[in-house]
Each structure stands twice: as C-alpha cells, then as structure tokens.
Design a protein around this motif. Structure first.
Motif, mmCIF file in Angstrom:
data_model
loop_
_atom_site.group_PDB
_atom_site.id
_atom_site.type_symbol
_atom_site.label_atom_id
_atom_site.label_comp_id
_atom_site.label_asym_id
_atom_site.label_seq_id
_atom_site.Cartn_x
_atom_site.Cartn_y
_atom_site.Cartn_z
ATOM 1 N N PRO A 1 -2.176 1.709 -8.044
ATOM 2 C CA PRO A 1 -2.401 3.069 -7.527
ATOM 3 C C PRO A 1 -4.052 3.199 -6.892
ATOM 4 C CG PRO A 1 -1.577 3.162 -9.616
ATOM 5 C CD PRO A 1 -1.685 1.675 -9.485
ATOM 6 N N GLN A 2 -4.853 2.292 -7.654
ATOM 7 C CA GLN A 2 -6.223 2.515 -7.088
ATOM 8 C C GLN A 2 -6.360 1.875 -5.458
ATOM 9 O OE1 GLN A 2 -5.070 0.865 -9.799
ATOM 10 N NE2 GLN A 2 -6.626 0.478 -11.170
ATOM 11 N N ALA A 3 -5.330 1.338 -4.935
ATOM 12 C CA ALA A 3 -5.446 0.890 -3.692
ATOM 13 C C ALA A 3 -4.716 1.796 -2.767
ATOM 14 C CB ALA A 3 -4.784 -0.419 -3.371
ATOM 15 N N GLN A 4 -4.302 3.087 -3.336
ATOM 16 C CA GLN A 4 -3.399 4.137 -2.439
ATOM 17 C C GLN A 4 -4.360 5.251 -2.063
ATOM 18 O OE1 GLN A 4 -0.496 2.805 -1.672
ATOM 19 N NE2 GLN A 4 -1.034 0.928 -2.983
ATOM 20 N N SER A 5 -4.275 5.611 -0.766
ATOM 21 C CA SER A 5 -5.090 6.794 -0.558
ATOM 22 C C SER A 5 -4.492 8.032 -0.961
ATOM 23 C CB SER A 5 -4.974 7.023 1.152
ATOM 24 O OG SER A 5 -5.470 8.195 1.667
ATOM 25 N N ASP A 6 -5.186 8.847 -1.600
ATOM 26 C CA ASP A 6 -5.010 10.126 -2.199
ATOM 27 C C ASP A 6 -4.464 11.151 -1.081
ATOM 28 O OD1 ASP A 6 -5.830 9.208 -4.726
ATOM 29 O OD2 ASP A 6 -7.900 10.031 -4.427
ATOM 30 N N ARG A 7 -4.810 10.816 -0.009
ATOM 31 C CA ARG A 7 -4.229 11.841 1.008
ATOM 32 C C ARG A 7 -2.962 11.368 1.522
ATOM 33 N NH1 ARG A 7 -9.793 13.818 4.676
ATOM 34 N NH2 ARG A 7 -10.881 14.556 2.874
ATOM 35 N N SER A 8 -3.011 10.172 2.014
ATOM 36 C CA SER A 8 -1.851 9.649 2.690
ATOM 37 C C SER A 8 -1.003 9.091 1.874
ATOM 38 C CB SER A 8 -2.153 8.953 4.202
ATOM 39 O OG SER A 8 -2.856 7.836 3.704
ATOM 40 N N GLY A 9 -1.348 8.571 0.806
ATOM 41 C CA GLY A 9 -0.473 7.496 0.030
ATOM 42 C C GLY A 9 -0.094 6.221 0.644
ATOM 43 N N LYS A 10 -1.098 5.817 1.712
ATOM 44 C CA LYS A 10 -0.892 4.505 2.171
ATOM 45 C C LYS A 10 -2.019 3.640 1.742
ATOM 46 C CE LYS A 10 0.974 6.261 6.736
ATOM 47 N NZ LYS A 10 0.612 6.363 8.209
ATOM 48 N N LEU A 11 -1.716 2.514 2.006
ATOM 49 C CA LEU A 11 -2.867 1.460 1.558
ATOM 50 C C LEU A 11 -4.201 1.641 2.008
ATOM 51 C CD1 LEU A 11 -3.364 -1.325 0.112
ATOM 52 C CD2 LEU A 11 -2.698 -2.667 2.466
ATOM 53 N N ASP A 12 -5.213 1.586 0.817
ATOM 54 C CA ASP A 12 -6.476 1.804 1.296
ATOM 55 C C ASP A 12 -7.053 0.713 0.893
ATOM 56 O OD1 ASP A 12 -9.142 2.529 1.389
ATOM 57 O OD2 ASP A 12 -9.184 3.672 -0.155
ATOM 58 N N LEU A 13 -7.581 -0.285 1.964
ATOM 59 C CA LEU A 13 -8.203 -1.636 1.932
ATOM 60 C C LEU A 13 -9.450 -1.950 1.078
ATOM 61 C CD1 LEU A 13 -7.155 -3.596 5.023
ATOM 62 C CD2 LEU A 13 -6.176 -3.820 2.827
ATOM 63 N N ARG A 14 -9.996 -0.615 1.180
ATOM 64 C CA ARG A 14 -11.300 -0.687 0.385
ATOM 65 C C ARG A 14 -11.150 -0.489 -1.036
ATOM 66 N NH1 ARG A 14 -14.222 4.536 3.086
ATOM 67 N NH2 ARG A 14 -12.357 5.077 2.652
ATOM 68 N N GLY A 15 -10.263 0.362 -1.363
ATOM 69 C CA GLY A 15 -9.965 0.309 -2.940
ATOM 70 C C GLY A 15 -9.081 -0.966 -3.446
ATOM 71 N N ALA A 16 -8.512 -1.554 -2.426
ATOM 72 C CA ALA A 16 -7.758 -2.950 -2.790
ATOM 73 C C ALA A 16 -8.870 -3.904 -3.196
ATOM 74 C CB ALA A 16 -6.667 -3.397 -1.786
ATOM 75 N N TYR A 17 -9.912 -4.129 -2.232
ATOM 76 C CA TYR A 17 -10.959 -5.117 -2.189
ATOM 77 C C TYR A 17 -11.826 -4.685 -3.371
ATOM 78 C CZ TYR A 17 -9.595 -7.860 1.843
ATOM 79 O OH TYR A 17 -9.223 -8.656 2.733
ATOM 80 N N GLY A 18 -11.939 -3.440 -3.838
ATOM 81 C CA GLY A 18 -12.942 -3.068 -4.968
ATOM 82 C C GLY A 18 -12.054 -3.455 -6.127
ATOM 83 N N LEU A 19 -10.718 -3.307 -6.248
ATOM 84 C CA LEU A 19 -9.802 -3.772 -7.651
ATOM 85 C C LEU A 19 -10.152 -5.319 -7.529
ATOM 86 C CD1 LEU A 19 -8.295 -2.929 -9.970
ATOM 87 C CD2 LEU A 19 -6.498 -2.859 -8.528
ATOM 88 N N LEU A 20 -9.983 -5.894 -6.484
ATOM 89 C CA LEU A 20 -9.998 -7.323 -6.101
ATOM 90 C C LEU A 20 -11.236 -8.028 -6.906
ATOM 91 C CD1 LEU A 20 -8.626 -10.135 -5.102
ATOM 92 C CD2 LEU A 20 -10.058 -9.672 -3.187
ATOM 93 N N GLY A 21 -12.541 -7.393 -6.564
ATOM 94 C CA GLY A 21 -13.565 -7.813 -7.085
ATOM 95 C C GLY A 21 -13.769 -7.669 -8.470
ATOM 96 N N GLN A 22 -13.064 -6.548 -9.034
ATOM 97 C CA GLN A 22 -13.216 -6.271 -10.501
ATOM 98 C C GLN A 22 -12.275 -7.157 -11.394
ATOM 99 O OE1 GLN A 22 -12.283 -2.233 -11.481
ATOM 100 N NE2 GLN A 22 -13.465 -1.612 -9.831
#
Length: 298
Positions: free
Chosen positions: A141-162
């Motif tokens: 869910p952290q990698a999904q855009s709240d507006r469009s529901g599509k993939l948010d790469l910034r969220g995905a890379y942030g979660l990847l680092g964690q």
C-alpha cells in the motif's frame, strides 16, 4: 493512557567478559561478474557453512558438499534473517523481527538450534535480494498513489530502503556467526567522465549505508602489475590504488590479500586482543606532504 515505562536493568560488560565473547565477522564480498565470488565457498568449511542461495547461480559450486537454502521471494528472505538473527527487542510486536515475529518464524522453520552447527552464513547475493525486495515493495500500500491508486515509485523506493536496511542491520547483529553478503560490482562513469565502481543494488539508500553497517567490504579483483602476469586478489582497505570499494574495521588486513576467504577470516581473528591495538600506527610520515595553502577569506 499508555503503560508506564519499565526500564530494563542496565548491564555493564566488563573488559574480561567482552574479550571472552565470540564475535562473528560481518562483511560484503563484491566484484565484477564472473570474477569468482560464489566460488569462495570452496575456501570455507562445508560442515560449518550455510549457503543462502538467492541467485540460482550455484553452477560454479555444484560439487560443494555443504548445506544450502534457496530463497526466491522477499518474505522468505526476511523470515530467514529473523530466524538467523533472533528477535530484536527494539521492535514492536506488530513489526518484522519482533519477538512475536520470531516465534512465528520458529514455528514455521523449526527450532533455531538447527543453526548451531554453522559458523558462517554465505548469502549470494545482495544484488538479487534488492531486486526481489523491490518487486515486493511495488505491491504494498505504501507504493500506491492515494489519488490514482497507481504505482508510486517514490513510495516504492522509500519502502525498499527501509526494508533492505532493516534486513541488513538485523543480519549484522547476528551473534557469534560470520555473515558474508555477496554483491555484484559495476563500473560506471560520473558526470566528469571519470570511472568509478559501485555495488549493483536497487535504490541509492542501501548502497550508501551498507558500508557503514558491515565490518568488512572486500573487493575480489584482477590485479595487473607492471611486470608479471595478472592475478586475482582481495582489495581490503579503503585507501587503495585501484579505486575499488573496500573497508577493514579489524585493522589487520593489508591493501591486497590472498583471494581465500577462509584464510582472510583467520587473519582477522588472529588480530583480536592487545596485539591488534599494538599494530595500529598513528604516526605521520617522516616528511609530511606539503599542506594546501589557505584560500583568501578563510
């Protein structure tokens, strides 16, 4: 209202207790593709080594007689790190690596005493681990855009680092075991046309923080002397003549060491105790280099 804070007793570890502790070596073994990183398994005791295979690249060691675990998804890799490293008391009960998570993993994998026979965990490779972690992160869910529901790469890379930093840090805190993480090395060109080397890991955060997490960063490289035939060797010190990533926290390794991981660990262990501090050199050269003049206004 939250429960009152109940501090745990503070234990002071004496010098004698600390020196008697069995400490594992935590390191990264990197090098270009095909240089022979996975083949370093042949230099380790197969009875005391567990091969964690994420890369499916065991052809080079298909006759190696040690034990192996194959991992193909991030959840299994994370559970395996929890099983190897034990529970982290800093984690909440709903977080990975917590006591509850550790109990769940032990119920699935078996009694952690099964790992007592191993001194060394050889993980091949961290490059593949980052890829399967990224694939898992894209579905969270952290990698999904709240507006469009599509993939948010910034969220995905942030979660990847964690996720990757948490995984590596947990392995680094594994008591009494050597942990070696194999990683692929890339040759790149910076904005000024100067070549440099960097480990092949998804996301920038993991690659930047990894050297600070582990004790050793060793590059397996081909050395080409001005005279004589080229040879393979370990480059082990941060200051080296080749520009390879390297680090030696033990202070016992030379810039170039024999490409034999088993003997390298024996040399690191031989430097424990008072002799290691006696070998440290804090003196300046006899004729220090001329310092740069101060700029105006400094």
């Amino acid at each position: 209202m939250s429960a009152p804070f109940q501090p745990a007793p503070l234990k002071i570890i004496t010098a004698d207790e600390r020196l008697r502790e069995t400490r594992g070596i935590k390191g990264v073994l990197t090098g270009i593709s095909g240089i022979g990183k996975t083949s370093q398994l042949w230099t380790l005791d197969p009875e005391r080594t567990l091969f964690v295979n994420l890369e499916a690249g065991e052809l080079a060691v298909q006759g190696w007689p040690g034990d192996e675990i194959r991992v193909r998804d991030w959840e299994r890799a994370r559970d395996l790190a929890c099983w190897i490293g034990g529970p982290n008391p800093a984690m909440r009960e709903d977080q990975p690596y917590s006591q509850r998570d550790y109990d769940r993993v032990c119920a699935a994998f078996g009694d952690p005493s099964l790992l007592d026979k191993y001194d060394t965990i050889f993980v091949d490779s961290i490059s593949v681990a980052s890829r399967i972690c990224m694939q898992w992160c894209k579905g969270q869910p952290q990698a999904q855009s709240d507006r469009s529901g599509k993939l948010d790469l910034r969220g995905a890379y942030g979660l990847l680092g964690q996720e990757m930093i948490g995984w590596l840090t947990h392995l680094q805190h594994t008591p009494r075991k050597n942990i070696w993480l194999v990683g692929l090395l890339d040759r790149k060109i910076d904005d000024f046309g100067k070549p440099y080397f960097a480990m092949q890991i998804e996301g920038s955060k993991t690659g930047l923080e990894l050297p600070g997490i582990v004790d050793e960063v060793i590059t397996l490289a081909e050395i080409r002397p001005q005279e004589g035939a080229p040879f393979r060797a370990f480059v082990c010190t941060t200051i080296n003549d080749f520009g390879f990533p390297a680090k030696d926290r033990s202070g016992r390794l030379s810039m170039i060491e024999q490409a034999h991981l088993g003997r390298l660990m024996a040399k690191i262990r031989a430097g424990s105790g008072a002799q290691a501090s006696a070998d440290l050199d804090f003196d300046l050269p006899q004729q220090p280099a001329q310092t740069n003049p101060m700029t105006k206004g400094a």
